[in-house]
Design a protein around this motif. Sequence first.
Motif, mmCIF file in Angstrom:
data_model
loop_
_atom_site.group_PDB
_atom_site.id
_atom_site.type_symbol
_atom_site.label_atom_id
_atom_site.label_comp_id
_atom_site.label_asym_id
_atom_site.label_seq_id
_atom_site.Cartn_x
_atom_site.Cartn_y
_atom_site.Cartn_z
ATOM 1 N N GLU A 76 1.187 -9.859 6.023
ATOM 2 C CA GLU A 76 0.246 -9.867 4.896
ATOM 3 C C GLU A 76 -0.001 -8.454 4.378
ATOM 4 O O GLU A 76 -0.016 -8.213 3.163
ATOM 5 N N ARG A 80 1.495 -6.846 0.635
ATOM 6 C CA ARG A 80 0.608 -6.192 -0.331
ATOM 7 C C ARG A 80 1.103 -4.779 -0.656
ATOM 8 O O ARG A 80 1.140 -4.366 -1.812
ATOM 9 N N CYS A 108 5.586 -14.394 2.187
ATOM 10 C CA CYS A 108 4.379 -14.043 1.419
ATOM 11 C C CYS A 108 4.717 -13.813 -0.048
ATOM 12 O O CYS A 108 3.988 -14.257 -0.943
ATOM 13 N N ARG A 111 5.409 -17.231 -1.556
ATOM 14 C CA ARG A 111 4.146 -17.983 -1.661
ATOM 15 C C ARG A 111 3.330 -17.530 -2.860
ATOM 16 O O ARG A 111 2.740 -18.358 -3.574
ATOM 17 N N ASP A 112 3.313 -16.226 -3.090
ATOM 18 C CA ASP A 112 2.489 -15.665 -4.164
ATOM 19 C C ASP A 112 3.210 -15.625 -5.504
ATOM 20 O O ASP A 112 2.640 -15.171 -6.502
#
Length: 250
Positions: A76, A80, A108, A111-112
């Motif tokens: 995570e 970012r 991630c 997913r985003d």
Amino acid sequence: MSSSAVVENPWFRRFNPSDSAPARIVIFPHAGGSASYYLEYANALAPHADVLAVQYPGRQNRISEPTIRSVAGLAEELARELREWADRPLAFFGHSMGAAVAFETARCFERDGVKGPDRLFVSACRAPLLARTSRIHQLPDDELLAEISALGGTDERVLAIPALRELILPSLRADYTAIETYHSSPEATVSLPITALAGESDPNADVDQVGEWERHTTGAFDLRVFPGGHFYLADRTADVVEVLTAHLRG
């Protein structure tokens, strides 16, 4: 992306900055590893790509920062931090624990709905769907260090100095906690192609276990096997770099 911005980001070491390289490769280190372990790889890849070597918290220049004790937590944070680096074609290369972190970081991005890597290279790591039964992270300090020493990948001179052992133990235990408690289902996939790399005599991730990564992509998959054990890549730099640069040239 300016090189000055990189200096301010502790998550990455950029040993040979290249603002003009056509692509980027992000290297995710093994448990107990650091960015500097992959300096030779960064140097060899420099003509072909801008290389970001990940520096997990709790070691070297980040020694004063708290460690992160889960693969998901590392992923995570890295997803970012890496978003601003996706302005060029991006590839992820992860060794051992780093393969799991790279995979979850790629998940991630997907997913985003954010543009992320276009290929994932996973090295010396059994597939996420396979249960991990080892509990090195629960061993007393001396036994934990003996296990790490047996695997290779850690400078024996560091392990021989009590003060240095005390410095690296927290990050070692955190990393082994992260990978030994990590598990994912066969339904956890990415759409990008995966290239898996294995040492033919690796006691921690045998060829069949590494081959199971095929179940974690809906894209293309290939498996490369090299002579050697868990840290085969230390002796096979040229061969591994050739696999990575073949992708960049393609």
